[in-house]
Scaffold this active site. Structure first.
Site, PDB file in Angstrom:
ATOM      1  N   ASP A 196      -5.593  -2.470  -1.998  1.00  8.62           N
ATOM      2  CA  ASP A 196      -4.495  -1.570  -1.604  1.00  8.62           C
ATOM      3  C   ASP A 196      -3.314  -2.454  -1.240  1.00  8.62           C
ATOM      4  O   ASP A 196      -2.905  -2.553  -0.087  1.00  8.62           O
ATOM      5  CB  ASP A 196      -4.905  -0.694  -0.422  1.00  8.62           C
ATOM      6  N   ASN A 201       0.775  -3.116   3.862  1.00 11.19           N
ATOM      7  CA  ASN A 201      -0.410  -3.900   4.190  1.00 11.19           C
ATOM      8  C   ASN A 201      -0.193  -5.408   4.151  1.00 11.19           C
ATOM      9  O   ASN A 201      -1.141  -6.182   4.304  1.00 11.19           O
ATOM     10  CB  ASN A 201      -1.561  -3.501   3.270  1.00 11.19           C
ATOM     11  N   ASP A 215      -5.793  -3.676   6.276  1.00 16.86           N
ATOM     12  CA  ASP A 215      -6.300  -2.540   5.493  1.00 16.86           C
ATOM     13  C   ASP A 215      -7.012  -2.994   4.220  1.00 16.86           C
ATOM     14  O   ASP A 215      -6.578  -2.698   3.107  1.00 16.86           O
ATOM     15  CB  ASP A 215      -5.166  -1.558   5.149  1.00 16.86           C
TER      16      ASP A 215
END
Length: 270
Positions: A196, A201, A215
């Protein structure tokens, strides 16, 4: 993440789950993020200046597996800077993950929204650091195209895939998305992907240098373009057009239009 319902800083009126209140004790609780599936992240700060983060997701949200994220963080932490897991558990209402703070501000902090070129470069450099540092041969986690195709076909069968109109806006040259994701391009280079790699992030130091990733719930082995295509794409969502090439240049690679198009379509379909 691609915003479908809501993804960003939640309102001040967000309800703090009871378990998060219990974990916080006397710490100050600040909501800092809400994803499009309703998952919440809170910053917990005590009087000594120690900061923790608590992620919480309601029961019955299979797309977010905080136990899997805890495993991935513990594994990746052997080689790269990621949050340290303090606690992970679940009850009938939801599951939660408590981690330590790591240095840096998110690439979507107002500081970096005002300086998107620096932020985009840090996203590219950060992905290169991650891909070079994590050992593919011993990684126990999979984020392969084959696995993601299975999920995509499940979504198609359940009628959960993005609408034809939405896909057409995001992928104007795609005529048959199901057929097109069924024919992935050859692997360029297998790495341990973030899973992701969107701008929120990536964390940056105040001087603009890459700091850390957060994350990592989907971390696993895949072609590096599965990360690169999305990391660069997310600069458009967060900063506007014109910064994707900054990500590729900072990573040290030329854009690959075929792989970029494929992995962006797979992202939306899976």
């Amino acid at each position: 993440m691609t915003p479908s319902l809501f993804s960003g800083r939640p309102s001040d009126s967000v309800t703090v789950p009871g378990v998060v209140q219990a974990i916080a004790g006397g710490d100050t609780i600040t909501p800092v993020w809400q994803n499009e599936l309703g998952g919440l992240t809170f910053r917990l700060e005590n009087r000594r200046g120690i900061t923790r983060y608590a992620k919480w997701v309601a029961a019955g949200t299979p797309e977010i597996d905080l136990a899997a994220e805890a495993e991935r963080l513990a594994w990746a932490r052997q080689w790269v800077v990621v949050p340290q897991v303090i606690e992970q558990s679940a009850d009938d209402e939801g599951s939660w993950l408590v981690t330590s703070a790591v240095p840096g501000r998110s690439a979507v902090d107002s500081r970096w929204i005002a300086d998107p070129k620096t932020a985009a470069a840090a996203i590219g450099r950060g992905l290169r650091v991650l891909h070079d540092a994590l050992p593919v041969d011993t990684c126990p986690f999979d984020w392969s195209t084959e696995r993601r195709l299975t999920r995509a076909y499940e979504r198609v069968a359940a009628g959960e895939q993005p609408s034809g109109q939405a896909l057409k806006r995001r992928h104007p040259h795609v005529t048959d998305p199901v057929a097109q994701i069924a024919e992935p391009p050859p692997i360029d280079r297998l790495v341990v992907c973030h899973g992701d790699a969107c701008a929120p992030n990536t964390l940056l130091h105040d001087d603009g240098a890459f700091s850390a990733h957060v994350d990592l719930g989907s971390l696993g082995v895949a072609d590096r373009w599965a990360d690169l295509a999305i990391g660069a794409w997310s600069t458009e969502w967060n900063y506007g057009p014109g910064y994707a090439d900054v990500v590729y240049e900072a990573y040290g690679i030329d854009p690959d239009p075929e792989r970029i198009a494929y992995y962006r379509l797979l992202w939306d379909m899976s």
